[in-house]
Write a protein that holds these residues in place. Structure first.
Motif, PDB file in Angstrom:
ATOM      1  N   LEU A  19       0.830  -1.212   0.000  1.00  0.00           N
ATOM      2  CA  LEU A  19       0.000   0.000   0.000  1.00  0.00           C
ATOM      3  C   LEU A  19       0.863   1.259   0.000  1.00  0.00           C
ATOM      4  CD1 LEU A  19      -2.783   1.369   0.185  1.00  0.00           C
ATOM      5  CD2 LEU A  19      -2.569   1.238   2.687  1.00  0.00           C
ATOM      6  N   THR A  20       1.805   1.345   0.910  1.00  0.00           N
ATOM      7  CA  THR A  20       2.589   2.573   1.080  1.00  0.00           C
ATOM      8  C   THR A  20       3.961   2.518   0.417  1.00  0.00           C
ATOM      9  OG1 THR A  20       3.569   1.770   3.142  1.00  0.00           O
ATOM     10  CG2 THR A  20       1.464   2.967   3.303  1.00  0.00           C
ATOM     11  N   ASN A  21       4.376   1.316  -0.001  1.00  0.00           N
ATOM     12  CA  ASN A  21       5.701   1.094  -0.593  1.00  0.00           C
ATOM     13  C   ASN A  21       6.834   1.311   0.405  1.00  0.00           C
ATOM     14  OD1 ASN A  21       6.927   0.114  -2.965  1.00  0.00           O
ATOM     15  ND2 ASN A  21       7.694   2.146  -3.472  1.00  0.00           N
ATOM     16  N   LEU A  22       6.492   1.322   1.700  1.00  0.00           N
ATOM     17  CA  LEU A  22       7.519   1.344   2.732  1.00  0.00           C
ATOM     18  C   LEU A  22       7.989  -0.088   2.985  1.00  0.00           C
ATOM     19  CD1 LEU A  22       5.878   3.802   5.313  1.00  0.00           C
ATOM     20  CD2 LEU A  22       7.581   4.340   3.563  1.00  0.00           C
ATOM     21  N   LEU A  23       9.070  -0.227   3.737  1.00  0.00           N
ATOM     22  CA  LEU A  23       9.546  -1.562   4.099  1.00  0.00           C
ATOM     23  C   LEU A  23       8.525  -2.275   4.969  1.00  0.00           C
ATOM     24  CD1 LEU A  23      13.277  -0.784   5.064  1.00  0.00           C
ATOM     25  CD2 LEU A  23      12.405  -1.603   2.868  1.00  0.00           C
ATOM     26  N   ILE A  25      -1.516   6.272   3.209  1.00  0.00           N
ATOM     27  CA  ILE A  25      -0.534   6.704   2.215  1.00  0.00           C
ATOM     28  C   ILE A  25      -0.076   8.131   2.518  1.00  0.00           C
ATOM     29  CG2 ILE A  25      -0.208   7.268  -0.232  1.00  0.00           C
ATOM     30  CD1 ILE A  25      -2.150   4.941  -0.860  1.00  0.00           C
ATOM     31  N   HIS A  26      -1.038   8.993   2.907  1.00  0.00           N
ATOM     32  CA  HIS A  26      -0.694  10.377   3.259  1.00  0.00           C
ATOM     33  C   HIS A  26       0.243  10.414   4.468  1.00  0.00           C
ATOM     34  CE1 HIS A  26      -1.086  14.613   4.247  1.00  0.00           C
ATOM     35  NE2 HIS A  26      -1.501  14.272   5.469  1.00  0.00           N
ATOM     36  N   VAL A  27      -0.052   9.612   5.482  1.00  0.00           N
ATOM     37  CA  VAL A  27       0.801   9.567   6.674  1.00  0.00           C
ATOM     38  C   VAL A  27       2.198   9.067   6.297  1.00  0.00           C
ATOM     39  CG1 VAL A  27       1.167   8.459   8.909  1.00  0.00           C
ATOM     40  CG2 VAL A  27      -1.122   9.268   8.272  1.00  0.00           C
ATOM     41  N   ALA A  28       2.252   8.012   5.475  1.00  0.00           N
ATOM     42  CA  ALA A  28       3.539   7.451   5.055  1.00  0.00           C
ATOM     43  C   ALA A  28       4.369   8.496   4.310  1.00  0.00           C
ATOM     44  CB  ALA A  28       3.314   6.223   4.170  1.00  0.00           C
ATOM     45  N   ASN A  29       3.722   9.244   3.416  1.00  0.00           N
ATOM     46  CA  ASN A  29       4.432  10.274   2.655  1.00  0.00           C
ATOM     47  C   ASN A  29       4.913  11.410   3.562  1.00  0.00           C
ATOM     48  OD1 ASN A  29       4.018   8.852   0.294  1.00  0.00           O
ATOM     49  ND2 ASN A  29       2.189  10.001  -0.288  1.00  0.00           N
ATOM     50  N   THR A  30       4.075  11.772   4.539  1.00  0.00           N
ATOM     51  CA  THR A  30       4.447  12.846   5.467  1.00  0.00           C
ATOM     52  C   THR A  30       5.653  12.448   6.313  1.00  0.00           C
ATOM     53  OG1 THR A  30       2.149  13.603   5.589  1.00  0.00           O
ATOM     54  CG2 THR A  30       3.637  14.305   7.355  1.00  0.00           C
ATOM     55  N   ILE A  31       5.620  11.233   6.836  1.00  0.00           N
ATOM     56  CA  ILE A  31       6.748  10.740   7.638  1.00  0.00           C
ATOM     57  C   ILE A  31       8.018  10.686   6.796  1.00  0.00           C
ATOM     58  CG2 ILE A  31       7.667   8.723   8.859  1.00  0.00           C
ATOM     59  CD1 ILE A  31       4.808   8.090   9.752  1.00  0.00           C
ATOM     60  N   LYS A  61      21.232  14.000   8.057  1.00  0.00           N
ATOM     61  CA  LYS A  61      22.621  13.791   8.479  1.00  0.00           C
ATOM     62  C   LYS A  61      22.914  12.323   8.781  1.00  0.00           C
ATOM     63  CE  LYS A  61      23.368  18.436  10.307  1.00  0.00           C
ATOM     64  NZ  LYS A  61      23.747  19.250  11.483  1.00  0.00           N
ATOM     65  N   GLY A  62      21.890  11.497   8.742  1.00  0.00           N
ATOM     66  CA  GLY A  62      22.080  10.069   9.009  1.00  0.00           C
ATOM     67  C   GLY A  62      21.285   9.230   8.028  1.00  0.00           C
ATOM     68  N   GLN A  63      21.553   7.947   8.049  1.00  0.00           N
ATOM     69  CA  GLN A  63      20.794   7.013   7.222  1.00  0.00           C
ATOM     70  C   GLN A  63      19.527   6.604   7.969  1.00  0.00           C
ATOM     71  OE1 GLN A  63      23.412   3.762   6.380  1.00  0.00           O
ATOM     72  NE2 GLN A  63      24.726   4.966   5.026  1.00  0.00           N
ATOM     73  N   HIS A  64      18.447   6.418   7.230  1.00  0.00           N
ATOM     74  CA  HIS A  64      17.230   5.975   7.883  1.00  0.00           C
ATOM     75  C   HIS A  64      16.422   5.066   6.971  1.00  0.00           C
ATOM     76  CE1 HIS A  64      15.904   9.590   5.655  1.00  0.00           C
ATOM     77  NE2 HIS A  64      14.762   8.917   5.509  1.00  0.00           N
ATOM     78  N   ALA A  65      15.596   4.230   7.583  1.00  0.00           N
ATOM     79  CA  ALA A  65      14.693   3.337   6.864  1.00  0.00           C
ATOM     80  C   ALA A  65      13.339   3.411   7.558  1.00  0.00           C
ATOM     81  CB  ALA A  65      15.219   1.907   6.869  1.00  0.00           C
ATOM     82  N   ILE A  66      12.265   3.360   6.751  1.00  0.00           N
ATOM     83  CA  ILE A  66      10.922   3.511   7.301  1.00  0.00           C
ATOM     84  C   ILE A  66      10.080   2.311   6.895  1.00  0.00           C
ATOM     85  CG2 ILE A  66       8.889   5.004   7.433  1.00  0.00           C
ATOM     86  CD1 ILE A  66      10.665   7.290   6.435  1.00  0.00           C
ATOM     87  N   ALA A  67       9.300   1.790   7.835  1.00  0.00           N
ATOM     88  CA  ALA A  67       8.465   0.615   7.570  1.00  0.00           C
ATOM     89  C   ALA A  67       7.048   0.844   8.085  1.00  0.00           C
ATOM     90  CB  ALA A  67       9.072  -0.620   8.238  1.00  0.00           C
ATOM     91  N   ILE A 118       4.243  -1.254   9.874  1.00  0.00           N
ATOM     92  CA  ILE A 118       4.105  -2.499  10.636  1.00  0.00           C
ATOM     93  C   ILE A 118       2.624  -2.680  10.969  1.00  0.00           C
ATOM     94  CG2 ILE A 118       4.887  -3.808  12.644  1.00  0.00           C
ATOM     95  CD1 ILE A 118       7.166  -2.975  10.835  1.00  0.00           C
ATOM     96  N   GLY A 119       1.984  -3.652  10.393  1.00  0.00           N
ATOM     97  CA  GLY A 119       0.569  -3.846  10.707  1.00  0.00           C
ATOM     98  C   GLY A 119      -0.289  -2.778  10.044  1.00  0.00           C
ATOM     99  N   GLY A 120      -1.472  -2.557  10.600  1.00  0.00           N
ATOM    100  CA  GLY A 120      -2.438  -1.663   9.976  1.00  0.00           C
ATOM    101  C   GLY A 120      -2.083  -0.204  10.038  1.00  0.00           C
ATOM    102  N   ASP A 121      -1.891   0.338  11.253  1.00  0.00           N
ATOM    103  CA  ASP A 121      -1.675   1.787  11.384  1.00  0.00           C
ATOM    104  C   ASP A 121      -0.456   2.094  12.241  1.00  0.00           C
ATOM    105  OD1 ASP A 121      -2.704   0.878  13.753  1.00  0.00           O
ATOM    106  OD2 ASP A 121      -4.137   2.509  14.022  1.00  0.00           O
ATOM    107  N   GLU A 122       0.552   1.257  12.136  1.00  0.00           N
ATOM    108  CA  GLU A 122       1.792   1.449  12.897  1.00  0.00           C
ATOM    109  C   GLU A 122       2.959   1.621  11.934  1.00  0.00           C
ATOM    110  OE1 GLU A 122       0.679  -1.198  16.859  1.00  0.00           O
ATOM    111  OE2 GLU A 122       1.757  -2.129  15.194  1.00  0.00           O
ATOM    112  N   PHE A 123       3.825   2.561  12.253  1.00  0.00           N
ATOM    113  CA  PHE A 123       4.993   2.863  11.431  1.00  0.00           C
ATOM    114  C   PHE A 123       6.238   2.868  12.317  1.00  0.00           C
ATOM    115  CE2 PHE A 123       1.321   4.700   9.433  1.00  0.00           C
ATOM    116  CZ  PHE A 123       1.499   4.499   8.078  1.00  0.00           C
ATOM    117  N   VAL A 124       7.353   2.452  11.742  1.00  0.00           N
ATOM    118  CA  VAL A 124       8.616   2.412  12.486  1.00  0.00           C
ATOM    119  C   VAL A 124       9.708   3.051  11.638  1.00  0.00           C
ATOM    120  CG1 VAL A 124      10.420   0.953  13.481  1.00  0.00           C
ATOM    121  CG2 VAL A 124       8.008   0.368  13.822  1.00  0.00           C
ATOM    122  N   ILE A 125      10.506   3.901  12.292  1.00  0.00           N
ATOM    123  CA  ILE A 125      11.657   4.522  11.635  1.00  0.00           C
ATOM    124  C   ILE A 125      12.923   4.029  12.319  1.00  0.00           C
ATOM    125  CG2 ILE A 125      12.801   6.674  10.998  1.00  0.00           C
ATOM    126  CD1 ILE A 125      10.099   8.083  11.427  1.00  0.00           C
TER     127      ILE A 125
END
Length: 342
Positions: free
Chosen positions: A183-187, A234-240, A250-256, A258-265
């Motif tokens: 859906l969001t194309n995040l990890l 999708i809007h929340v994912a893009n905003t994050i 200044k650092g490397q980051h990855a965004i995922a 997790i589940g329905g409405d949970e996100f992890v950076i």
């Protein structure tokens, strides 16, 4: 007089014999022409059957005269795979080389000449080529020497060239789905864990795991429908993603997701003086309702942040950030709690 008559008769006999032989020769020529025509018709029919069999398979038969480099394509126009006409790109090995993908070019050419020089029994390569429009095509290429010169030098090589672009795209899509949220194309969680193990194994490595849970999402999803809910995610994912790109640069980051409405950076940034304004900016972006296709959706963010060192396992950092997030939930939501394992 009798001598002249005999000579005339002999001459007439020779002429008659020659006429008979000429007639036989003409008959043989006629039969040969008929046989030639039949062979041509048989060859044409065989080629038509071959083309009909190969049409739509993406398989192309090719032959190369090695000394001259001239290519012959038996069942499709030269350059059809790459969008070129014969006038634009001559059927020659140099044209083939010039359209090999830059990352594949060296090893593919080496594989070809390893066979031509007798180092390998067959030429075989699965590689990419550049289309006229700039897109990438995948091909499976095979070939074998079929004729040598009298002094043993390779003269002709023949093989097949198969367009496997669709198969490769399917493989890549399966691989993407195995690592990304569709859906969001995040990890997804597994990909995020792999990222953690790859990027935080150095003994001096430090970072932060930021756990974000949406406040009030379920009610919006139930009331406005799953389509609006998906657009909101999708809007929340893009905003994050955009905020992280701007403030964690200044650092490397990855965004995922997790589940329905949970996100992890996951980020290599661990300093509070950077993470605090970052999380506060995220909170501010959702202080007011978000409009999704004329639907006003008010959500909040409960954020838990765990700063960690290389000695911390992914599971432990994840658990601590999750607990910090639930602490926010218990304290009234739409806020952030920090935990440090440094």
């Amino acid at each position: 007089m009798d001598g002249s008559t005999n000579e005339l008769q002999q001459l007439q006999a020779k002429i008659a014999k020659l006429q008979s032989e000429l007639s036989d020769y003409q008959l043989q020529v006629s039969e040969l022409e008929k046989a030639k025509l039949q062979l041509q018709q048989t060859l044409k029919l065989t080629e038509e059957k071959l083309h009909a069999t190969l049409d739509g398979t993406g398989l192309c038969l090719w032959e190369q005269d090695i000394p001259s480099g001239i290519l012959t394509m038996y069942n499709q126009e030269w350059g059809a795979l790459l969008g070129y006409t014969l006038e634009e790109r001559p059927a020659h090995i140099d044209s083939w080389k010039s359209h090999l993908h830059p990352e594949d070019k060296d090893w593919v050419i080496k594989a070809f000449y390893d066979h031509v020089e007798g180092k390998e029994n067959v030429y075989r390569a699965v590689h990419r080529m550049i289309h006229k429009d700039g897109s990438v095509s995948w091909v499976s290429d095979r070939g074998r020497i079929i004729e040598f010169t009298q002094n043993g030098q390779p003269k002709r090589i023949m093989g097949t060239h198969t367009d496997i672009t669709q198969e490769k795209r399917y493989e890549q899509e399966l691989a993407r789905l195995a690592h990304y949220d569709p859906l969001t194309n995040l990890l997804n969680r597994n990909a995020l864990k792999n990222h953690y193990q790859k990027n935080f194994k150095h003994p001096q490595a430090k970072g932060a795991l930021i756990f974000i849970d949406l406040d009030g999402f379920k009610g919006i999803n139930d009331k406005a429908g799953h389509r609006i809910g998906d657009l909101l995610l999708i809007h929340v994912a893009n905003t994050i993603s955009q905020t992280a790109k701007t403030m964690l640069d200044k650092g490397q980051h990855a965004i995922a997701r997790i589940g329905g409405d949970e996100f992890v950076i996951l980020t290599t940034v661990h300093q509070a003086e950077i993470l605090t304004p970052f999380t506060q900016t995220l909170l501010q972006q959702f202080n007011h309702p978000t409009t999704i296709e004329q639907h006003k959706a008010q959500i909040g963010l409960s954020i838990g942040v765990c700063a960690f060192s290389a000695s911390t396992t992914f599971s432990h950092a994840y658990e601590q950030a999750d607990k910090a997030m639930y602490q926010v939930k218990q304290q009234g939501k739409h806020d952030v709690v920090f935990v440090s394992l440094l």
